[in-house]
Design an enzyme around this catalytic site. Structure first.
Site, short mmCIF file in Angstrom:
data_model
loop_
_atom_site.label_atom_id
_atom_site.label_comp_id
_atom_site.label_asym_id
_atom_site.label_seq_id
_atom_site.Cartn_x
_atom_site.Cartn_y
_atom_site.Cartn_z
N LYS A 86 0.84 -1.20 0.00
CA LYS A 86 0.00 0.00 0.00
C LYS A 86 0.88 1.25 0.00
CE LYS A 86 -3.67 2.64 0.30
NZ LYS A 86 -4.72 2.87 1.28
N LYS A 93 -0.29 13.33 4.77
CA LYS A 93 -0.27 12.20 5.71
C LYS A 93 0.30 10.94 5.05
CE LYS A 93 -4.26 9.92 6.49
NZ LYS A 93 -4.00 8.51 6.16
#
Lengths: 294, 294
Positions: free
Chosen positions: B173, B241
């Site tokens: 990911k 983020k």
């Protein structure tokens, strides 16, 4: 009367294929290259060979140039007298990849002589050059573009008129190379990280290729990052050169290009390790060299 | 007997849609979220609402977690006692995007309790969550993966088993977000340079979208860089983020990720200028702010 007599200078892999495409489309092409074998090849394809740039340009309506860089273009046009050999109302079409500010300077000198100028870098490789399907990123005054359009379309079915100011075609090509170079480098960064995590790199490539992380370069170069077959589509050193050009263009325009700058360092490092003539996918070796062995 | 009783914690936009997809596929889902309105929404969709994480987990065969980050996952599992409330042979499926080393640590504690663990981050957005077509990047021991497969497939038709080691899903990911973030930032770098050169940005986007410079992000975010319509697909601050997570993962693996580091700075700068809640395409404002006015 449509243009029929074209001088063509620079008969390398790309230029030779583009000149042959023009011949196939019934243009009378007189070509010159520093390498006599390239001229002989053009003659076999039905073109006329010239023994100098000046001879190739003599009396032509248009001069197409696919030389290595801006220095060569200036040398041919101004030092080797190709410009003055052209018809007084001829058009110069420069297809080489050059920095935008260099193109602007060349255009000014060409226009001062009374001739017209088209900034027309191309992309699409030798395959596109042979098939006449190149992408051409042209910049020229509207009237000049209109006049050159049939010849441009003959070489590249994917023709764009990007603006009236010479250098805008070059800038577009720079942007294109910027994205291509960074996309190759980031594919390497991602796939090297997957390797580091012990993920099967082929599986990682499959995941990325089917997701929003997909790019043309990932799909094209990714398989050779994962499993290098020694095929060279385009060498690492081409991007060392092209990204240097991108950064020079940024400097010329007073614009910082941080991602291009980092990508340039990565290709440069791969070249420094001895991978310069290998496929540009091998920029991944830069990452592999920096990974902690475990 | 196949799993039928699922605890689900974290019913935000993504988690809520995933839980509802499970309900539609005949699973009995008991859900919890800190926001009572999210729990009420699940009840309307046919699920059972719980008033605590521990209650949602009580007696469940599987616990699916779509919480914000690793801190929340640890809090729910270990501090709020969700782990101990599960059946003794239950499986925890963590779908949140977390750093790989955090996932490894959570997996160790879950396995120590006798339960199984699946590292299963997802991509595909709310649309994919609603349709059950998410990409799931799973890592788990083969037997655990096999047992969890029906539930995973119910949520994501695009399921990959990346390895047996928890953290490998998270690493995949991370790689995915690395490429996505850099692709958005480099699209901005290129399109801003085209603007600087006075090229019509829509035309530049058309050239790039049809060439080797193409990426999924260029085609998706490019139009909103050129002409911002105030639609937010995903905010600048999400990549602030996510790229921080990418860099933390690189640090955890002792691996430099120079392109991701630069892209992070670019999103951070856009956020610092006040664009944090705008669409992530607005990272182009970082470049516009740095361009010499002319």
């Amino acid at each position: 009367m449509p243009t029929r007599t074209i001088g063509f200078i620079g008969l390398g892999a790309m230029g030779g294929a583009m000149a042959e495409t023009l011949i196939k489309k019934q243009y009378r092409v007189t070509g010159y290259d520093m390498r006599p074998e390239a001229v002989a090849h053009l003659e076999k394809a039905g073109g006329r060979g010239a023994s100098s740039a000046e001879e190739a340009a003599r009396g032509a309506d248009m001069l197409v140039m696919m030389v290595v860089n801006a220095d060569q273009a200036e040398n041919v046009l101004f030092d080797k007298d190709a410009l003055e050999a052209l018809k007084a109302d001829a058009t110069v079409i420069l297809c080489s990849t050059c920095a935008p500010d260099r193109i602007e300077a060349i255009a000014r000198r060409v226009e001062k002589s009374g001739r017209a100028f088209v900034d027309a870098p191309v992309s699409g490789g030798v395959t596109g050059a042979k098939a006449g399907t190149l992408t051409i990123m042209a910049a020229a005054k509207n009237a000049v573009f209109k006049k050159a359009k049939p010849v441009l379309t003959a070489m590249g079915s994917n023709l764009f008129h990007l603006g009236e100011k010479p250098g805008q075609g070059a800038a577009m090509k720079v942007v294109n190379q910027l994205l291509c170079g960074v996309h190759i480098a980031v594919a390497a960064e991602g796939l090297a990280f997957a390797e580091r995590a012990g993920i099967d790199p082929k599986l990682a490539l499959e995941v990325l290729s089917g997701s929003a992380a997909q790019s043309w370069m990932l799909k094209n170069r990714g398989p050779r990052m994962v499993d290098y077959d020694n095929v060279v589509t385009s060498a690492v050193d081409i991007f060392v050169k092209d990204l240097a050009l991108v950064l020079a263009a940024g400097q010329g325009a007073k614009m910082g290009l941080p991602l291009a700058a980092v990508a340039h360092q990565l290709f440069l490092s791969a070249s420094g390790m001895g991978h310069g003539v290998e496929d540009d996918s091998q920029v991944i070796e830069t990452y592999r060299a920096l990974m902690k062995k475990s």
